[in-house]
Scaffold this active site. Structure first.
Site, PDB file in Angstrom:
ATOM      1  N   CYS A  49      -1.163   6.990   9.293  1.00 30.10           N
ATOM      2  CA  CYS A  49       0.003   6.322   9.885  1.00 30.10           C
ATOM      3  C   CYS A  49      -0.414   5.074  10.645  1.00 30.10           C
ATOM      4  CB  CYS A  49       0.660   7.228  10.916  1.00 30.10           C
ATOM      5  SG  CYS A  49       1.509   8.613  10.230  1.00 30.10           S
ATOM      6  N   CYS A  59       3.865   8.411   0.450  1.00 30.58           N
ATOM      7  CA  CYS A  59       4.301   7.542   1.537  1.00 30.58           C
ATOM      8  C   CYS A  59       4.380   6.116   0.987  1.00 30.58           C
ATOM      9  CB  CYS A  59       3.263   7.660   2.654  1.00 30.58           C
ATOM     10  SG  CYS A  59       3.531   6.546   4.015  1.00 30.58           S
ATOM     11  N   CYS A  88       4.999  -3.677  16.735  1.00 27.25           N
ATOM     12  CA  CYS A  88       4.547  -2.569  17.585  1.00 27.25           C
ATOM     13  C   CYS A  88       3.053  -2.725  17.907  1.00 27.25           C
ATOM     14  CB  CYS A  88       4.805  -1.224  16.907  1.00 27.25           C
ATOM     15  SG  CYS A  88       6.546  -0.995  16.490  1.00 27.25           S
ATOM     16  N   GLU A 125       0.836  -1.193   0.000  1.00 32.86           N
ATOM     17  CA  GLU A 125       0.000   0.000   0.000  1.00 32.86           C
ATOM     18  C   GLU A 125       0.877   1.252   0.000  1.00 32.86           C
ATOM     19  OE1 GLU A 125      -3.564  -2.198   2.476  1.00 32.86           O
ATOM     20  OE2 GLU A 125      -2.627  -0.488   3.388  1.00 32.86           O
ATOM     21  N   CYS A 132       0.269  -0.682  15.888  1.00 33.58           N
ATOM     22  CA  CYS A 132       0.360  -0.559  14.428  1.00 33.58           C
ATOM     23  C   CYS A 132      -0.316  -1.720  13.700  1.00 33.58           C
ATOM     24  CB  CYS A 132       1.836  -0.486  14.038  1.00 33.58           C
ATOM     25  SG  CYS A 132       2.111  -0.517  12.277  1.00 33.58           S
ATOM     26  N   CYS A 167       5.267  -6.438   8.545  1.00 35.86           N
ATOM     27  CA  CYS A 167       6.420  -5.954   9.309  1.00 35.86           C
ATOM     28  C   CYS A 167       6.602  -6.876  10.499  1.00 35.86           C
ATOM     29  CB  CYS A 167       6.167  -4.519   9.785  1.00 35.86           C
ATOM     30  SG  CYS A 167       7.514  -3.847  10.780  1.00 35.86           S
TER      31      CYS A 167
HETATM   32  N1  SAH Z   1       8.418   1.129  10.405  1.00 38.35           N
HETATM   33  C1  SAH Z   1       8.756   2.481  10.360  1.00 38.35           C
HETATM   34  C2  SAH Z   1       7.989   3.260   9.312  1.00 38.35           C
HETATM   35  C3  SAH Z   1       6.549   2.915   9.117  1.00 38.35           C
HETATM   36  S1  SAH Z   1       5.470   3.325  10.426  1.00 38.35           S
HETATM   37  C4  SAH Z   1       8.584   3.123  11.720  1.00 38.35           C
HETATM   38  O1  SAH Z   1       7.996   2.514  12.595  1.00 38.35           O
HETATM   39  O2  SAH Z   1       9.083   4.216  11.895  1.00 38.35           O
HETATM   40  C5  SAH Z   1       5.283   5.060  10.179  1.00 38.35           C
HETATM   41  C6  SAH Z   1       4.861   5.833  11.422  1.00 38.35           C
HETATM   42  O3  SAH Z   1       3.515   5.501  11.786  1.00 38.35           O
HETATM   43  C7  SAH Z   1       5.713   5.534  12.642  1.00 38.35           C
HETATM   44  O4  SAH Z   1       6.173   6.731  13.218  1.00 38.35           O
HETATM   45  C8  SAH Z   1       4.757   4.852  13.595  1.00 38.35           C
HETATM   46  O5  SAH Z   1       5.090   5.117  14.933  1.00 38.35           O
HETATM   47  C9  SAH Z   1       3.421   5.473  13.202  1.00 38.35           C
HETATM   48  N2  SAH Z   1       2.271   4.680  13.589  1.00 38.35           N
HETATM   49  C10 SAH Z   1       2.167   3.353  13.627  1.00 38.35           C
HETATM   50  N3  SAH Z   1       0.936   2.969  14.043  1.00 38.35           N
HETATM   51  C11 SAH Z   1       0.246   4.108  14.274  1.00 38.35           C
HETATM   52  C12 SAH Z   1      -1.088   4.394  14.695  1.00 38.35           C
HETATM   53  N4  SAH Z   1      -1.955   3.418  14.949  1.00 38.35           N
HETATM   54  N5  SAH Z   1      -1.455   5.674  14.812  1.00 38.35           N
HETATM   55  C13 SAH Z   1      -0.598   6.679  14.509  1.00 38.35           C
HETATM   56  N6  SAH Z   1       0.652   6.476  14.086  1.00 38.35           N
HETATM   57  C14 SAH Z   1       1.087   5.211  13.969  1.00 38.35           C
HETATM   58 FE1  SF4 Z   2       6.585  -1.992  11.793  1.00 38.10          FE
HETATM   59 FE2  SF4 Z   2       4.415  -0.610  12.355  1.00 38.10          FE
HETATM   60 FE3  SF4 Z   2       6.327  -0.813  14.162  1.00 38.10          FE
HETATM   61 FE4  SF4 Z   2       6.736   0.682  11.963  1.00 38.10          FE
HETATM   62  S1  SF4 Z   2       5.241   1.082  13.581  1.00 38.10           S
HETATM   63  S2  SF4 Z   2       8.124  -0.816  12.882  1.00 38.10           S
HETATM   64  S3  SF4 Z   2       5.571  -0.519  10.471  1.00 38.10           S
HETATM   65  S4  SF4 Z   2       5.102  -2.507  13.368  1.00 38.10           S
END
Ligand code: SAH
Ligand code: SF4
Length: 358
Positions: free
Chosen positions: A337, A108, A119, A95, A122, A115
């Site tokens: 995000c 983006c 986290c 995506e 996410c 991944c």
């Molecule tokens: N994996 C990388 C880049 C992709 S995530 C990283 O983690 O930095 C991109 C951004 O989205 C990151 O800053 C992450 O903290 C944020 N993010 C992830 N889940 C989110 C959510 N549910 N709400 C808002 N931001 C989120």
């Molecule tokens: Fe992976 Fe989502 Fe964590 Fe970024 S925020 S490292 S995409 S699990």
């Protein structure tokens, strides 16, 4: 034919080298065709700059070049934000999100399908890692936005699906292709790579990357206790180690780091947390983006209140940090995000956490 030259994974020099290796001639024409391919979106052996007697050679070069693109398998819009899905040869999808901003579009892009960083907040993390994207697949996202969707790209951010530093070599080669001045020619200063804090690759990036490229770090917590709960990466590299890596990266005077901090109600959004963050970041050249948690299909986490966000922001501002409160864009189409994640695929594969692979 496996001797086809993969157009989207080559810089101009690499493309020319491959053409010469394959055909033993045509270097100059390969150069021009490469530029046409990336600047005009077409490889045309009959282009006006090609002398009539060289057209057969140009046709031969085009013939041995693979410019196949993944198909756009879906797209969704919310206001001006649009998300598009690309389907690759093996049927997997990634995506990408196009976000119009004040000074032009931000694209983006994804670096992986899924991944493995796990986290808690996410959506992509819930999928586990399905596979890395190849250089061509990463570059294709930009190429399609530019030439199929006809969007001018001003900024490029690796903030889609995946952890770019978990697919380091492919991401760095894709950046070399995308910044190749005789190709698509995106300025390195317009590209941001975001990592959850993979310290080993931050050191690599500090040493190897063009200093004009931007680095973003997803901090998301004020201390090790909370960070380890929401970001398993913290169990591999804690906040101390992360800070040392950031200090190393910042040794170059031109660099600064964008700190991303997802505010989650009742988890990391208190004023005390803000003070801890301010203390942790002391001495680092950073800008801070505060992002309200975007809710997901399921889960216990909640978005912060407006009031909490403002308070958090005010603490960091008062401590002298350049801080921005980001608004959520595209949440209803799961394009905001942390909301990228293919639901059907997820159902099929089950959510696998692959922390053990770290
Ligand atoms: N994996 C990388 C880049 C992709 S995530 C990283 O983690 O930095 C991109 C951004 O989205 C990151 O800053 C992450 O903290 C944020 N993010 C992830 N889940 C989110 C959510 N549910 N709400 C808002 N931001 C989120
Ligand atoms: Fe992976 Fe989502 Fe964590 Fe970024 S925020 S490292 S995409 S699990």
């Amino acid at each position: 034919m496996n001797s086809l030259i993969p157009f989207f994974s080559c810089t101009q020099a690499e493309y020319v080298e491959k053409v010469l290796f394959l055909l033993k001639k045509g270097g100059e024409h390969a150069k021009g065709l490469y530029s046409d391919g990336f600047k005009k979106g077409i490889l045309d052996p009959n282009a006006s700059w090609i002398e009539p007697q060289a057209r057969a050679l140009a046709a031969e070069i085009c013939h041995c070049t693979d410019m196949s693109l993944p198909e756009i398998s879906g797209s969704l819009n919310e206001g001006s934000v649009s998300k598009f899905l690309l389907k690759f040869a093996d049927g997997l999808e990634s995506e990408s999100v196009l976000i119009p901003m004040k000074f032009g579009n931000t694209l983006c892009i994804s670096s992986q399908v899924g991944c493995r960083m796990g986290c808690a907040f996410c959506e992509t993390g819930k999928m586990g890692l399905i596979r890395h994207l190849t250089v061509s697949e990463i570059v294709s996202q930009v190429y399609i936005a530019r030439f199929v969707l006809k969007a001018e790209i001003r900024n490029l951010v690796f903030m889609g699906m995946g952890e770019p530093f978990d697919n380091y070599d492919a991401v760095m080669q894709a950046i070399s292709v995308l910044t190749c001045p005789t190709g698509i020619g995106i300025a390195p200063s317009k590209i941001t790579v975001s990592t959850s804090g993979r310290v080993e690759e931050i050191y690599r990036f500090a040493k190897e990357a063009n200093p004009a490229l931007n680095l973003a770090i997803s901090l998301n917590a004020p201390n090790d206790r909370i960070r380890s709960k929401v970001m398993p990466v913290n169990l591999s590299w804690n906040l101390d180690e992360l800070k040392k890596a950031m200090q190393e990266y910042l040794k170059h005077p031109r660099r600064e780091i964008l700190i991303e901090y997802v505010l989650m109600g009742g988890v990391n959004d208190s004023q005390e947390s803000a003070l801890e963050v301010a203390e942790y970041l002391q001495g680092l050249k950073v800008r801070i983006n505060l992002i309200p948690y975007n809710s997901q299909s399921k889960g216990r986490l909640v978005a912060p209140t407006e009031e909490k966000m403002k308070e958090f922001y005010n603490v960091l501002k008062a401590k002298g940090y350049q801080t921005f409160l980001r608004k959520t864009k595209g949440s209803s189409i799961m394009a905001a995000c942390g909301q990228l994640g293919n639901r059907d695929l997820k159902k099929k594969l089950g959510a696998k956490s692959s922390l053990s692979l770290l």
